[in-house]
Design a protein around this motif. Structure first.
Motif, PDB file in Angstrom:
ATOM      1  N   SER A  40      94.322 -10.968 -20.892  1.00 54.46           N
ATOM      2  CA  SER A  40      95.209 -11.114 -22.062  1.00 54.46           C
ATOM      3  C   SER A  40      96.663 -10.912 -21.676  1.00 54.46           C
ATOM      4  CB  SER A  40      94.814 -10.116 -23.156  1.00 54.46           C
ATOM      5  OG  SER A  40      95.059  -8.780 -22.760  1.00 54.46           O
ATOM      6  N   GLY A  41      96.928  -9.971 -20.764  1.00 54.99           N
ATOM      7  CA  GLY A  41      98.297  -9.720 -20.345  1.00 54.99           C
ATOM      8  C   GLY A  41      98.896 -10.881 -19.577  1.00 54.99           C
ATOM      9  N   ALA A  42      98.130 -11.433 -18.639  1.00 52.74           N
ATOM     10  CA  ALA A  42      98.637 -12.546 -17.832  1.00 52.74           C
ATOM     11  C   ALA A  42      98.880 -13.780 -18.697  1.00 52.74           C
ATOM     12  CB  ALA A  42      97.651 -12.868 -16.713  1.00 52.74           C
ATOM     13  N   LEU A  43      97.918 -14.119 -19.544  1.00 54.76           N
ATOM     14  CA  LEU A  43      98.079 -15.297 -20.393  1.00 54.76           C
ATOM     15  C   LEU A  43      99.201 -15.090 -21.407  1.00 54.76           C
ATOM     16  CD1 LEU A  43      97.100 -18.098 -21.095  1.00 54.76           C
ATOM     17  CD2 LEU A  43      95.308 -17.086 -22.530  1.00 54.76           C
ATOM     18  N   GLY A  44      99.326 -13.867 -21.937  1.00 58.68           N
ATOM     19  CA  GLY A  44     100.395 -13.570 -22.888  1.00 58.68           C
ATOM     20  C   GLY A  44     101.766 -13.696 -22.259  1.00 58.68           C
ATOM     21  N   MET A  45     101.906 -13.234 -21.011  1.00 55.94           N
ATOM     22  CA  MET A  45     103.201 -13.356 -20.337  1.00 55.94           C
ATOM     23  C   MET A  45     103.576 -14.819 -20.134  1.00 55.94           C
ATOM     24  SD  MET A  45     103.434 -10.336 -17.455  1.00 55.94           S
ATOM     25  CE  MET A  45     105.108 -10.853 -17.034  1.00 55.94           C
ATOM     26  N   ILE A  46     102.592 -15.647 -19.815  1.00 53.37           N
ATOM     27  CA  ILE A  46     102.864 -17.071 -19.635  1.00 53.37           C
ATOM     28  C   ILE A  46     103.297 -17.693 -20.958  1.00 53.37           C
ATOM     29  CG2 ILE A  46     101.800 -19.300 -19.117  1.00 53.37           C
ATOM     30  CD1 ILE A  46     100.007 -17.813 -17.103  1.00 53.37           C
ATOM     31  N   LEU A  47     102.579 -17.391 -22.034  1.00 50.74           N
ATOM     32  CA  LEU A  47     102.899 -17.973 -23.340  1.00 50.74           C
ATOM     33  C   LEU A  47     104.259 -17.501 -23.849  1.00 50.74           C
ATOM     34  CD1 LEU A  47      99.395 -17.619 -25.039  1.00 50.74           C
ATOM     35  CD2 LEU A  47     100.536 -19.771 -24.455  1.00 50.74           C
TER      36      LEU A  47
END
Length: 367
Positions: A198-205
């Motif tokens: 969730s953290g990695a995908l959230g940072m990308i978004l």
């Protein structure tokens, strides 16, 4: 208490109940998040009286530096008011008070989290809330008109702002990385998986490049700590490096048009770009604002112009003619003006510290 406060602290005030009280020329707004901070601090103080304030001892130099910075911040509010009658000291005083309020969370945490097991519930709260924010951001990315949706296929804000979405995601990703690289903490594989994904995908978004730089800084610090403690596992670090690379590539891709425009700005000579384009390019504008902040500091090197004074028209307007000559191909809309929604400020914490608080303030901020 801390676990319950985390979702409230990472929620845009637009979705929070609150009320306002008049304070001179401005309004003092109190939101649910302010009461969450108050509750956390009060419980931390109660914990200190019950179990002792010993956990604060190891951070005494940090608390001293932070305290001196906060004191200087209020001194600069008074200084800004004394040097110019146009300085909105009511507004800036409220902002300083809010800044100090949130700063109290830092010493509260050691008093609330005394054992490793005390981490589990707050970190799960962070991870679950991040997963929900990422789900919302992903839906917005594919066109869902919910909460603070941005342009389809571009960076998103979830139910925060883009910057706060990145902050929540970055913090959560670091939780997952620490859970992976420091197994002795026994935070669990489930927490590591939820937090990392969730953290990695959230940072990308969220697409905040500054958050990626922050992640790189944190990872460098983590590696140093692991080396000093002789806990470095090359396989785990390799997995972390791959995750960080994915975040970097994703964030750059989602901000591709902004970065491309900035590269063209850096390499352009006068007349090579369309003169006075209407669209504001993010990093180009940041460059202009940073230059203005630097010029303000050069004329007020020791004390600056007061807390948040660089966003005051009286302080930045004298530099606009020179800025337009130096950046002739930048959209006129990118320059700050006296219009209420165009008083942009410096938007670079290091240069803003210099412009607002002078060399003294910068030293305290760095400390």
């Amino acid at each position: 208490m801390l676990a319950a406060a985390i979702p409230i602290l990472f929620l845009h005030v637009h979705y929070q109940p609150g009320f306002g009280v008049g304070f001179g020329s401005t309004t003092l707004n109190a939101y649910l998040s302010d009461f969450a901070v108050l509750a956390v601090v009060l419980v931390a103080v109660w914990s200190g009286f019950r179990d002792g304030f010993g956990p604060l001892a190891r951070g005494k130099w940090l608390w001293l530096a932070a305290g001196l910075f906060l004191l200087w911040m209020f001194v600069e509010v008074a200084y800004g008011h004394s040097r110019s009658s146009a300085y909105a000291w009511h507004t800036h005083g409220v902002t300083a008070a809010k800044f100090a309020e949130y700063a109290l969370l830092a010493p509260a945490l050691p008093l609330l989290i005394r054992r490793t097991r005390d981490l589990v519930l707050p970190l799960w709260s962070l991870a679950v809330w991040s997963a929900l924010a990422t789900f919302v951001g992903l839906a917005q990315f594919f066109g869902a008109e919910i909460f603070l949706a941005g342009t389809v296929g571009r960076r998103q804000a979830s139910f925060l702002s883009s910057a706060d979405f990145a902050a929540l995601s970055g913090a959560t990703l670091l939780v997952g990385i620490v859970a992976v690289t420091v197994p002795r903490l026994r935070l669990g594989r489930a927490l590591a998986a939820v937090a990392t994904v969730s953290g990695a995908l959230g940072m990308i978004l969220a697409g905040a490049i500054a958050s990626v730089l922050g992640l790189a800084t944190a990872l460098a610090a983590l590696v140093v700590v692991l080396v000093l403690r002789r806990e470095l596992d090359t396989r785990r670090i390799a997995a972390v490096a791959i995750t960080a690379a994915i975040v970097l590539v994703g964030a750059v891709a989602i901000r591709g048009s902004d970065l491309d425009a900035f590269v063209r700005f850096l390499g352009a000579s006068p007349g090579k770009q369309a003169a006075h384009a209407v669209k504001i390019q993010t990093y180009t504008q940041r460059s202009v604002l940073a230059w203005i902040g630097y010029e303000i500091w050069k004329d007020h090197p020791v004390l600056g112009v007061g807390w948040e004074g660089s966003s005051e028209p009286a302080n930045f307007l004298p530099y606009i003619p020179a800025a337009t000559r130096k950046f002739p191909d930048v959209s006129p809309n990118a320059f700050p003006s006296s219009a209420p929604n165009h008083q942009y400020g410096v938007q670079n914490v290091w240069l803003q510290a210099l412009a607002d608080l002078g060399v003294v303030g910068l030293v305290l901020w760095v400390a």
